[in-house]
Design an enzyme around this catalytic site. Sequence first.
Site, PDB file in Angstrom:
ATOM      1  N   ASP A 136      -7.217 -12.149  -2.981  1.00 50.25           N
ATOM      2  CA  ASP A 136      -6.773 -10.775  -2.794  1.00 50.25           C
ATOM      3  C   ASP A 136      -5.734 -10.796  -0.899  1.00 50.25           C
ATOM      4  O   ASP A 136      -5.998 -12.541  -0.606  1.00 50.25           O
ATOM      5  CB  ASP A 136      -8.150 -10.351  -1.974  1.00 50.25           C
ATOM      6  CG  ASP A 136      -7.974  -9.107  -1.084  1.00 50.25           C
ATOM      7  OD1 ASP A 136      -7.272  -8.316  -1.363  1.00 50.25           O
ATOM      8  OD2 ASP A 136      -8.222  -9.078   0.026  1.00 50.25           O
ATOM      9  N   ASP A 182      -3.951  -8.156   1.797  1.00 46.61           N
ATOM     10  CA  ASP A 182      -4.566  -8.581   2.533  1.00 46.61           C
ATOM     11  C   ASP A 182      -6.460  -8.785   2.956  1.00 46.61           C
ATOM     12  O   ASP A 182      -7.068  -8.558   2.680  1.00 46.61           O
ATOM     13  CB  ASP A 182      -5.010  -6.427   2.968  1.00 46.61           C
ATOM     14  CG  ASP A 182      -4.834  -5.870   3.468  1.00 46.61           C
ATOM     15  OD1 ASP A 182      -4.270  -6.016   5.027  1.00 46.61           O
ATOM     16  OD2 ASP A 182      -6.563  -5.403   3.603  1.00 46.61           O
TER      17      ASP A 182
HETATM   18  P1  B16 Z   1      -0.832   0.228  -0.368  1.00 55.33           P
HETATM   19  P2  B16 Z   1      -5.719  -5.771  -0.949  1.00 55.33           P
HETATM   20  C1  B16 Z   1      -5.120  -3.453  -0.408  1.00 55.33           C
HETATM   21  O1  B16 Z   1      -5.145  -4.694   0.100  1.00 55.33           O
HETATM   22  C2  B16 Z   1      -5.861  -2.864   1.602  1.00 55.33           C
HETATM   23  O2  B16 Z   1      -7.439  -3.584   1.572  1.00 55.33           O
HETATM   24  C3  B16 Z   1      -6.096  -1.465   0.657  1.00 55.33           C
HETATM   25  O3  B16 Z   1      -6.132  -1.216   2.788  1.00 55.33           O
HETATM   26  C4  B16 Z   1      -4.774  -0.507   0.446  1.00 55.33           C
HETATM   27  O4  B16 Z   1      -5.569   0.655   1.289  1.00 55.33           O
HETATM   28  C5  B16 Z   1      -4.768  -1.390  -1.068  1.00 55.33           C
HETATM   29  O5  B16 Z   1      -4.560  -2.508  -0.442  1.00 55.33           O
HETATM   30  C6  B16 Z   1      -3.342  -0.691  -1.024  1.00 55.33           C
HETATM   31  O6  B16 Z   1      -1.892  -0.547   0.249  1.00 55.33           O
HETATM   32  O7  B16 Z   1      -0.334   1.278   0.658  1.00 55.33           O
HETATM   33  O8  B16 Z   1       0.307  -1.546   0.672  1.00 55.33           O
HETATM   34  O9  B16 Z   1       0.051  -0.010  -2.029  1.00 55.33           O
HETATM   35  O10 B16 Z   1      -6.807  -5.964  -0.296  1.00 55.33           O
HETATM   36  O11 B16 Z   1      -6.358  -5.416  -2.405  1.00 55.33           O
HETATM   37  O12 B16 Z   1      -5.119  -6.824  -0.876  1.00 55.33           O
HETATM   38 MG    MG Z   2      -8.455  -7.584   1.076  1.00 59.83          MG
END
Ligand code: B16
Ligand code: MG
Length: 208
Positions: free
Chosen positions: A7, A9
């Site tokens: 993952d 984030d």
């Molecule tokens: P975006 P991951 C996720 O990343 C985030 O944890 C989540 O908080 C966010 O809403 C989602 O990506 C979408 O992100 O708005 O930049 O498309 O943890 O799956 O790497």
């Molecule tokens: Mg994450």
Amino acid sequence: MKAFIFDLDGVIVSTDELHYEAWKQTADGEGIFFNREINERLRGVSRGESLEIILERAEKKYSQEEKAQLAESKNRIYRELLKKLTPADRLEGVTETLEQLRKRGYLLAIGSSSKNAPIILEKIGYKDYFDAISDGNNIKKSKPDPEVFLCAAKMLGLKPEECYVVEDAEAGICAALAGGFAPVGIGGAAKCDGITKGLGKFSDLLEL
Ligand code: B16
Ligand code: MG
């Protein structure tokens, strides 16, 4: 096991703080209560689903158009914040641990719900580092659906049972379990049910 799917984030980079800041500004602008506890529920879920969670506290009903505007405005704030990302924002132990895993012959991939994953990877100096990148741009269903990890495994030419998935979010652990992967939890996900291992720190991956 042949690969690790990470993952992004909250596992590789501290963008979780920037998501929080951007959602906080958006919620404050609408007069909607939002705090870090509610923010925990946004980890790993899509932008649209994150907004729905925030709007649970709203006093008025939002139209589809208003929701789209809010999501876009949050993303604008978030993209501004992303501009200041550098390789120094990789989380502790990430650089060295990934190098070690590579030396041990593992394939390394990204499995992120974020549509901003390409720009984030570029900013932190990982644009061409991973063997496969599956993100919010190539999937229809967000975590806890396993699609993002199944796509990553397919890109690597591997079966789910040959891959670990490293996640900080409950939604991500559920996605990994649903897809038949071996989930490894870090941060808040280190205590989730069903995980293969919980990490105290990122470099504990070398003990797997
Ligand atoms: P975006 P991951 C996720 O990343 C985030 O944890 C989540 O908080 C966010 O809403 C989602 O990506 C979408 O992100 O708005 O930049 O498309 O943890 O799956 O790497
Ligand atoms: Mg994450």
